[in-house]
Write a protein that holds these residues in place. Structure first.
Motif, short mmCIF file in Angstrom:
data_model
loop_
_atom_site.label_atom_id
_atom_site.label_comp_id
_atom_site.label_asym_id
_atom_site.label_seq_id
_atom_site.Cartn_x
_atom_site.Cartn_y
_atom_site.Cartn_z
N LYS A 194 0.86 -1.18 0.00
CA LYS A 194 0.00 0.00 0.00
C LYS A 194 0.90 1.23 0.00
O LYS A 194 1.74 1.39 0.89
N GLU A 195 0.70 2.07 -0.98
CA GLU A 195 1.60 3.20 -1.20
C GLU A 195 1.76 4.05 0.06
O GLU A 195 0.78 4.47 0.67
N ASN A 196 3.03 4.27 0.43
CA ASN A 196 3.41 5.11 1.57
C ASN A 196 2.86 4.60 2.90
O ASN A 196 2.92 5.31 3.90
N GLN A 197 2.36 3.36 2.94
CA GLN A 197 1.82 2.81 4.18
C GLN A 197 2.60 1.59 4.66
O GLN A 197 3.24 1.65 5.71
N TYR A 198 2.56 0.52 3.91
CA TYR A 198 3.24 -0.70 4.34
C TYR A 198 3.39 -1.64 3.16
O TYR A 198 2.71 -1.52 2.14
N LEU A 199 4.30 -2.58 3.32
CA LEU A 199 4.35 -3.73 2.42
C LEU A 199 4.54 -4.98 3.26
O LEU A 199 5.09 -4.93 4.37
N THR A 200 4.07 -6.09 2.73
CA THR A 200 4.14 -7.36 3.46
C THR A 200 4.83 -8.41 2.60
O THR A 200 4.49 -8.60 1.43
N LEU A 201 5.80 -9.07 3.19
CA LEU A 201 6.52 -10.16 2.56
C LEU A 201 6.08 -11.49 3.18
O LEU A 201 5.90 -11.56 4.40
N LYS A 202 5.92 -12.50 2.37
CA LYS A 202 5.51 -13.81 2.85
C LYS A 202 6.58 -14.83 2.51
O LYS A 202 7.17 -14.80 1.42
N ALA A 203 6.86 -15.72 3.47
CA ALA A 203 7.89 -16.73 3.25
C ALA A 203 7.59 -17.55 2.00
O ALA A 203 6.46 -17.96 1.76
N ASN A 204 8.61 -17.73 1.19
CA ASN A 204 8.49 -18.46 -0.08
C ASN A 204 8.62 -19.96 0.19
O ASN A 204 9.72 -20.43 0.48
N PRO A 205 7.53 -20.72 0.10
CA PRO A 205 7.61 -22.16 0.43
C PRO A 205 8.43 -22.95 -0.57
O PRO A 205 8.86 -24.07 -0.27
N ASP A 206 8.67 -22.39 -1.75
CA ASP A 206 9.43 -23.10 -2.77
C ASP A 206 10.92 -22.75 -2.74
O ASP A 206 11.69 -23.28 -3.56
N PHE A 207 11.31 -21.89 -1.83
CA PHE A 207 12.71 -21.48 -1.76
C PHE A 207 13.57 -22.61 -1.22
O PHE A 207 13.31 -23.15 -0.15
N LYS A 208 14.63 -22.96 -1.94
CA LYS A 208 15.49 -24.08 -1.56
C LYS A 208 16.84 -23.60 -1.03
O LYS A 208 17.73 -24.42 -0.79
N GLY A 209 16.99 -22.31 -0.84
CA GLY A 209 18.28 -21.77 -0.45
C GLY A 209 18.63 -21.97 1.01
O GLY A 209 17.84 -22.47 1.81
N LYS A 210 19.80 -21.52 1.36
CA LYS A 210 20.37 -21.70 2.69
C LYS A 210 19.65 -20.88 3.75
O LYS A 210 19.35 -21.38 4.84
N ASN A 211 19.38 -19.62 3.45
CA ASN A 211 18.85 -18.70 4.47
C ASN A 211 17.34 -18.53 4.32
O ASN A 211 16.84 -17.53 3.83
N LYS A 212 16.62 -19.55 4.78
CA LYS A 212 15.16 -19.53 4.70
C LYS A 212 14.59 -18.56 5.73
O LYS A 212 15.16 -18.35 6.79
N GLY A 213 13.44 -17.99 5.39
CA GLY A 213 12.75 -17.14 6.34
C GLY A 213 12.33 -17.92 7.56
O GLY A 213 11.78 -19.03 7.44
N SER A 214 12.58 -17.38 8.74
CA SER A 214 12.24 -18.09 9.97
C SER A 214 10.86 -17.74 10.48
O SER A 214 10.34 -18.42 11.37
N VAL A 215 10.25 -16.70 9.92
CA VAL A 215 8.89 -16.33 10.29
C VAL A 215 8.06 -16.27 9.01
O VAL A 215 8.59 -16.09 7.92
#
Length: 618
Positions: free
Chosen positions: A277-298
């Motif tokens: 939302k412009e000038n308000q917030y953005l939200t990131l969601k953990a990528n369940p398909d990510f196979k990399g080393k540093n996975k999101g912990s939340v």
């Protein structure tokens, strides 16, 4: 390997972002014992307050090269390496590998992992590096953009018809030969024209999806076909296709709210962009398909844009956010350290405040204003810089936060670093006393035969309280020497564009540079003019001796030689009246005591560093 533009805390008033409660953090409420198969706790969320909103996801473009974009990109995209808490380079072989094949000529091979994919399933491969090389090397450009006094491009038809990538990186520019790509497109080998000391930092996590560029620029639907078309256009120097590709590369990933087209924000890292939302917030969601080393912990990370530092503190106290790194002030420090249930940390940032001047805009610091008289223009620059009350700014605005704060007197080295004292002793910065010298400034103007008052249009973020206060101090002292400050400040949303493209509208600027790496060549982008202007050389500074020293610095691997070359650059900067450095930013962070794993670093991405270690306890 750039220094990024940073826009510290912005406004005094509380904005709508603070009032938007739907995006507030959970502070661990509802946390479950388990987690999904990717190791993510699906009931947790962290909300972080940040000062300036995302406006682009291409960090290599002129507009995208800003800290506000880099901190979000850090969570969206992975790369070949990253920094640990001690600023050591850590290889991420889950993303891909790289190896130096030869020193003479310097040859490096990059190989992407089989599981490294964009969030739409398209593989990340050699074409991503190839495209970034095209965007930052300057090799393919056939035209340069020209602007009017309002910063509008005056030769748009010519730019659109030609090839114009607006990125610039001195290391990438040393690769003039077409890279060699493996048959499976997983590996790419680059050969440098000459040794480059910072080669290991040439590419980290700043790629844009080449298939999306091909789809949008060349109107090819199939992602693999689109990527192949981009690859072929670059390797064959197809100017017709590159004209379209460069335009999209420059502008296509700019947005200030969630685009309707999801392909514009695909990612290859731990998180995907879900809301904005412009000038308000953005939200990131953990990528369940990510196979990399540093996975999101939340499961989710929400970034709320709260420009007022005190409002950030209030939001932390109210439980609306879990982590903040506001611009430090005495009031902020007192308020933050008085909160219950909050951990705090103080230090310095990798950002320094400075005033830069514009050399080529027909203004008071441009030799063309005086019929090409370079000495007269230099005298005016020096006189103006002598009026900057650097010590007063530090005493009034910074020492209440850091009693040990001092005026910074180096354009390249951080106070306290091994060679800083020697640099300051030899670089010529003593021409500009920290307290300023009004009488010396007057004499310079008189000797040069320059009539006063001299108008100086001053650009800065006018929603930043500290900068407003700095300009008030500068206005007062400059007037004493015969300079009239014309306030051309802009609000945060317009500030970055003005700085980068509106040089005809201002003569001096006040802002901060934030380091993003430990590269010795990092400042090249600020001071270089030839063969291609540095992406951060907003003042259009041009000194052949500086360019020559920077050329040598790129290939030097000896620490003493590196310092001597940096010293050569600084001597010219101070002698030419490039600008003045003022202070190192004080830093303060605060977070919910139940949030564990917070480990901010001095360089970008600061408080977002190590997000994969964040957990809630209690």
């Amino acid at each position: 390997m750039k220094i990024r533009r940073t826009s510290a805390a912005l406004a005094v008033t509380v904005t709508g972002a603070l009032l938007f409660s739907a995006c507030s953090g959970t502070s661990g409420e509802g946390e479950t014992d388990g987690g999904d198969d990717a190791g993510i706790n699906t009931a947790t969320a962290v909300t972080v307050a940040w000062e300036a909103p995302l406006n682009e996801l291409n960090l290599s473009s002129q507009n995208g090269n800003a800290t506000q974009n880099a901190v979000i990109n850090y969570m969206l995209n992975s790369g070949f390496s990253y920094y640990d808490a001690d600023l050591n380079i850590v290889k991420d072989e889950s993303f891909g590998t790289y190896e130096k094949l030869s020193d003479d000529p310097l040859t490096v091979k990059y190989t992407f992992g089989d599981d490294t994919k964009w969030s739409d399933g398209t593989p990340v491969d050699a074409t991503e590096i190839l495209l970034d090389w095209a965007g930052q090397s300057g090799k393919f450009n056939t035209v340069e953009a020209q602007t009017d006094e309002e910063g509008n491009v005056t030769n748009q038809a010519e730019v659109d018809a030609g090839v114009y990538f607006d990125g610039s990186d001195p290391g990438v520019a040393l690769i003039s030969q077409n890279p060699e790509i493996s048959d499976d497109n997983k590996s790419i080998t680059v050969v440098y024209d000459k040794p480059f000391g910072d080669w290991e930092l040439s590419w980290t996590n700043e790629f844009v999806p080449a298939h999306v560029v091909g789809q949008k620029a060349l109107e090819i639907e199939d992602p693999e076909e689109a990527k192949a078309a981009v690859r072929d256009a670059i390797l064959n120097n197809d100017t017709a296709a590159l004209a379209k590709i460069s335009k999209f590369w420059n502008e296509g990933f700019e947005f200030t709210s969630l685009p309707e087209d999801p392909s514009l924000y695909v990612s290859n890292g731990a998180y995907t962009l879900e809301e904005y939302k412009e000038n308000q917030y953005l939200t990131l969601k953990a990528n369940p398909d990510f196979k990399g080393k540093n996975k999101g912990s939340v499961e989710t990370i929400t970034v709320r844009y709260i420009d007022d530092p005190m409002a950030q503190v209030q939001a932390l106290e109210n439980g609306e956010v879990d982590l903040i790194g506001p611009q430090a002030s005495a009031d902020v420090r007192t308020a933050l350290e008085g909160l219950d249930g909050v951990e705090t940390h103080s230090g310095i940032e990798g950002t320094y405040e400075h005033v830069d001047l514009v050399f080529q805009n027909g203004g008071p610091f441009d030799p063309n204003t005086y019929g090409g008289d370079t000495e007269k223009a230099k005298a005016v620059r020096q006189a103006f810089l002598l009026t900057i009350p650097r010590q007063t700014i530090v005493d009034n605005l910074i020492k209440p936060l850091n009693p040990d704060a001092e005026v910074r007197n180096s354009n390249i080295l951080l106070p306290g670093s091994p060679n800083y004292d020697q640099m300051v002793a030899e670089n010529g910065s003593d021409f500009y006393p920290p307290a300023g010298d009004i009488e010396k400034a007057k004499q310079l103007l008189a000797d040069a035969g320059v009539a006063t008052p001299v108008q100086v249009r001053f650009a800065y973020n006018n929603e930043n309280t500290r900068r407003v206060n700095e300009l008030a101090l500068i206005t007062d002292t400059a007037a004493q020497a015969g300079f009239e400050i014309v306030d051309t400040g802009r609000p945060a949303a317009e500030w970055g564009t003005l700085l980068a493209t509106g040089q005809d509208q201002y003569d001096a600027s006040l802002f901060g540079w934030q380091s993003t790496s430990t590269a010795v060549t990092e400042s090249d982008a600020n001071f270089r003019w030839a063969p291609n202007p540095g992406v951060n050389n907003y003042g259009k500074y041009n000194n052949a001796a500086v360019d020559a020293a920077l050329d040598k610095l790129q290939v030097s691997t000896d620490p003493e030689e590196q310092f001597q070359l940096q010293l050569e650059v600084e001597k010219n900067l101070w002698a030419d009246g490039f600008g003045v450095t003022i202070f190192q930013f004080p830093a303060i962070q605060g977070w919910d005591e139940n949030l564990k794993g917070v480990e901010s670093i001095t360089i970008s991405p600061t408080i977002f560093h190590g997000f994969w270690n964040w957990t809630f306890e209690g």
